[in-house]
Structures are given as structure tokens and as C-alpha cells.
Design an enzyme around this catalytic site. Structure first.
Site, PDB file in Angstrom:
ATOM      1  N   TYR A 255       0.857  -1.188   0.000  1.00 12.51           N
ATOM      2  CA  TYR A 255       0.000   0.000   0.000  1.00 12.51           C
ATOM      3  C   TYR A 255       0.888   1.232   0.000  1.00 12.51           C
ATOM      4  O   TYR A 255       1.406   1.645   1.027  1.00 12.51           O
ATOM      5  CB  TYR A 255      -0.927   0.018   1.216  1.00 12.51           C
ATOM      6  CG  TYR A 255      -1.843  -1.187   1.353  1.00 12.51           C
ATOM      7  CD1 TYR A 255      -2.165  -1.997   0.266  1.00 12.51           C
ATOM      8  CD2 TYR A 255      -2.388  -1.519   2.592  1.00 12.51           C
ATOM      9  CE1 TYR A 255      -2.995  -3.095   0.406  1.00 12.51           C
ATOM     10  CE2 TYR A 255      -3.225  -2.613   2.747  1.00 12.51           C
ATOM     11  CZ  TYR A 255      -3.521  -3.403   1.657  1.00 12.51           C
ATOM     12  OH  TYR A 255      -4.340  -4.498   1.808  1.00 12.51           O
TER      13      TYR A 255
ATOM     14  N   SER B 203     -12.969  -5.706   2.128  1.00 12.32           N
ATOM     15  CA  SER B 203     -14.105  -5.207   1.336  1.00 12.32           C
ATOM     16  C   SER B 203     -15.422  -5.767   1.860  1.00 12.32           C
ATOM     17  O   SER B 203     -16.257  -6.270   1.094  1.00 12.32           O
ATOM     18  CB  SER B 203     -13.943  -5.551  -0.146  1.00 12.32           C
ATOM     19  OG  SER B 203     -12.827  -4.905  -0.695  1.00 12.32           O
ATOM     20  N   PRO B 204     -15.668  -5.686   3.176  1.00 15.50           N
ATOM     21  CA  PRO B 204     -16.883  -6.276   3.732  1.00 15.50           C
ATOM     22  C   PRO B 204     -18.150  -5.530   3.330  1.00 15.50           C
ATOM     23  O   PRO B 204     -19.253  -6.045   3.526  1.00 15.50           O
ATOM     24  CB  PRO B 204     -16.650  -6.189   5.248  1.00 15.50           C
ATOM     25  CG  PRO B 204     -15.750  -5.010   5.417  1.00 15.50           C
ATOM     26  CD  PRO B 204     -14.836  -5.049   4.222  1.00 15.50           C
TER      27      PRO B 204
END
Length: 389
Positions: A109, A258-259
Site C-alpha cells: 500500500y 471489502s466487507p
């Protein structure tokens, strides 16, 4: 999506008819008043009755964390413009003040800038939190550039972890994931490298992300795996087929990234949504054209349940995940402090067994169309490590 008043548009009504035909919940008593899409747009996070703090703790293997964590990737602008650094740090610390003890980052990231941000934000409270990071992509540690492809060679893992410790202002990584499987390095060799780092106290637990089921079993046999991190939400239920049963069998925790379906289940991906130039979501076919229009039936269902439970669609979506298994810990990410507080409120949403069965049945009858990721990224998922020679 425009709503000109308290009535339901013809297109919205058609979607609700689709839900009913698909065997969804009885929506008539739930959809009185404003349409569900309007609910998502008109109910700000700050007005939700469930914004106080995260409730409870959960166990990933033998690692205890808050029941909801914070995914920190988006803070550096992965899905939109990054905020001011001082505001990013404020969001991380506010999450901790509200009970979050589990923070997720990765060397890729940025590369590296996200770990540096997380390290700075958590330094004053380091001993009160659990930090998870990841290795596995081929990143040049000197030039700070991603070189493409993967690198899980044992010597590179050590170099990556040593550099992580500096960036994160810490002497140990609480949970270290292999970010993606390296198709050239046996998982047993990866486990051996991590085991050596654990013996030195530099890594406390390890996990895998987006691996295949056979690799997961081999990894756990070589070195007990604490947690698996995969995409999982009402919008993408792939882990239910093989990975979740293996986790339950072996006592491995599960961390959904990514819930909220990269914002879809919170009402932030709709026809006409403007995305930034670096936002990857328009490349996912599930958000394109007729697929997106069709998939909005799932958001309608979530919105109806939000009204029923005096919550928001995001809270219902996260609470649904947490209700599936007691060892599931979602890590929603956001750059908006009010959205973060809203997400934490999901920990106070409860479903009775009957409600959960009803919601599961309704959701399972809505066929989600389109792929979850871009073709290139999708090709990295579920890859099996080569056998050890």
C-alpha cells in the site's frame, strides 16, 4: 439515483418486484415511507443510533482482537483522494478511542506509505493494539517501487519484515500475512521463513490472503495459521464454498476485506456515481451497466433490513458478516470519520436465529452478476503454491 418524493419510482418498484419474485423477505411492511435508496442517501452516519463504539472481542485462532477492525489501505487514496495526514491519524486514533484494537495495512500500500502512516498513528498506543501487515509482492526496498509480480523467497521475507518494523515504529508484527501466493515458492518454505522470524519475536502470528484451499491446508500443517484474509460480503460469498469450512475445521480466524463490497452495500456505488481517475471499481464488471442495475436488488434488500432494525445499510451488511461465524472479524476501511463510527455501530446490531435465516434465504436468492475484481487482480486469487520438491 433520483427520488423526487416519498413515492417509489417505477424502476425502484420493478426492482422490488424482482426481489419478491426471487423469494426475498416480505418487503411490503418494510418499505413504507421513503424508498430504501432514499434512506441510504438521506440518513447520515452521524444520526444513526448505533455510532458509539465497537462492542465485544473476538478470537482469530489464539489472537484476541476487537470484533470489528479498521482496514487502513484507503487512507492513502486507493479508492479516492487521500485526506490530510493529520485527519488520517485522527481517524485511526478515534477508532482506537472507540474500542478498535485491530488495524490492517501492507507493504504494497503505497508502497510503504500506508505502513508509515499506521506506525505514526499507533506509536503512542502500540501496546494496546494489534497490527497486521502483509508481504508477498515484489517491491524494491531501496527505491520503494513495485516491480510487478510476487516475491516470497525466504530471504526477501526477512528483508521485508525488517523494513516493516522500522516503518511501523515497532519491534514485532502481531499478524503477518502472505498477501498473495507466490507460484514459484512452496508454501512450506514460506512457513519456514516466518517460523524463524517468530522464533526471534519479530512476528507473533501468521496468515494468508486469497490462497487456494490446498495451500491453506499445507500452510497450516507447516506452521499453524492464525487467520485468513479474503474478500467476503453479501456481494461476494465465494469463501463459503471451501475456505470458511476449512477455517472452521482447523480453528483459523477469518478476516473479510471489502466487507461492504467496496462501498456498494453502503449505498455508495450507484448508476451515475462519479469515480476518481485511480479508482479501480469501474473496472469490475459487477459495477458495469446492466450488472450494476441488476445487483441493486441486493442493496434494496439490505436497506429494507436497515429500516427494520433501526440501523444503516452498512451496519446491516457488517452485522450479517459477524453473524455468520463468531471467528469472523471484518475490517471496513474509510477516509470519513463519521462513516468509520457508523461502521463500528454494526457490532450492536443483533439478529435472532429466525431473522438471520430469513435474511440469508433472501440474499441467497439474488444472483449477483459480474466479476468482483478486474481480470488481472482476479487472476491472483485462489492460486495454489507449488509442491515442495
Amino acid at each position: 439515483m433520483k427520488n423526487d418524493g416519498p413515492g417509489i419510482s417505477k424502476r425502484q418498484f420493478a426492482r422490488r418486484e424482482f426481489l419478491a419474485a426471487a423469494g426475498g423477505v416480505a418487503l411490503a411492511p418494510l418499505l413504507c415511507g421513503l424508498a430504501s435508496t432514499a434512506f441510504a442517501q438521506s440518513t447520515p452516519a452521524a444520526s444513526s443510533p448505533r455510532t458509539a463504539r465497537v462492542e465485544g472481542r473476538r478470537r482469530l485462532g489464539d489472537l484476541e482482537v476487537s470484533s470489528i477492525g479498521l482496514g487502513c489501505m484507503v487512507l492513502i487514496g486507493e479508492y479516492g483522494p487521500a485526506g490530510e495526514k493529520s485527519e488520517q491519524i485522527r481517524l485511526i486514533r478515534d477508532a482506537h478511542d472507540r474500542g478498535v484494537t485491530f488495524f490492517d495495512t501492507a507493504e504494497i500500500y503505497g508502497p510503504f506509505t500506508n505502513e508509515e502512516l499506521v506506525g505514526q498513528a499507533l506509536r503512542p498506543i502500540r501496546n494496546d493494539v494489534v497490527i497486521a501487515s502483509k508481504f508477498g509482492f515484489n517491491v524494491d526496498l531501496k527505491t520503494r517501487k513495485a516491480l510487478g509480480g510476487f516475491n516470497s523467497r525466504p530471504e526477501h521475507i526477512r528483508q521485508s519484515v525488517e523494513a516493516m518494523l522500522v516503518r511501523l515504529n515497532t519491534d514485532r508484527i502481531d499478524l503477518l500475512y502472505q498477501h498473495r501466493v507466490d507460484p514459484e515458492v512452496p508454501i512450506e518454505d514460506v512457513a519456514g521463513a516466518v517460523r524463524d522470524l517468530m522464533a526471534e519475536g519479530k512476528v507473533l502470528h501468521w496468515g494468508l490472503s486469497e490462497m487456494g484451499p490446498n495451500t491453506l491446508r499445507r500452510a497450516h500443517a507447516a506452521l499453524p495459521v492464525t487467520a485468513v484474509q479474503n474478500e467476503y460480503s453479501m456481494l461476494w460469498r465465494g469463501p463459503e464454498q471451501q475456505i470458511l469450512p476449512i477455517c472452521e475445521e482447523l480453528g483459523i480466524g477469518f478476516v473479510p476485506y471489502s466487507p461492504l463490497g467496496t462501498g456498494f452495500l453502503a449505498g455508495r456505488v450507484k448508476p451515475g456515481t462519479a469515480f476518481g481517475p485511480n479508482d479501480p471499481r469501474p473496472q469490475a464488471s459487477r459495477f458495469q451497466g446492466g450488472n450494476l442495475e441488476h445487483n441493486l436488488a441486493l442493496f434494496d434488500l439490505v436497506s429494507a433490513w436497515a429500516e427494520r432494525k433501526s440501523a444503516t445499510p452498512a451496519q446491516i451488511s457488517l452485522a450479517w458478516l459477524m453473524a455468520q461465524k463468531p471467528w469472523i472479524v471484518p475490517i471496513p476501511g474509510t477516509t470519513n470519520i463519521e462513516h468509520m463510527r457508523e461502521n463500528l455501530g454494526a457490532s450492536s446490531v443483533r439478529f435472532t436465529p429466525q431473522e438471520l435465516a430469513e435474511l440469508n434465504t433472501a440474499a441467497s436468492k439474488i444472483e449477483v452478476r459480474g466479476q468482483r475484481l478486474q481480470e488481472t487482480v482476479l487472476s491472483w486469487s485462489g492460486v495454489e503454491a507449488p509442491p515442495k520438491k
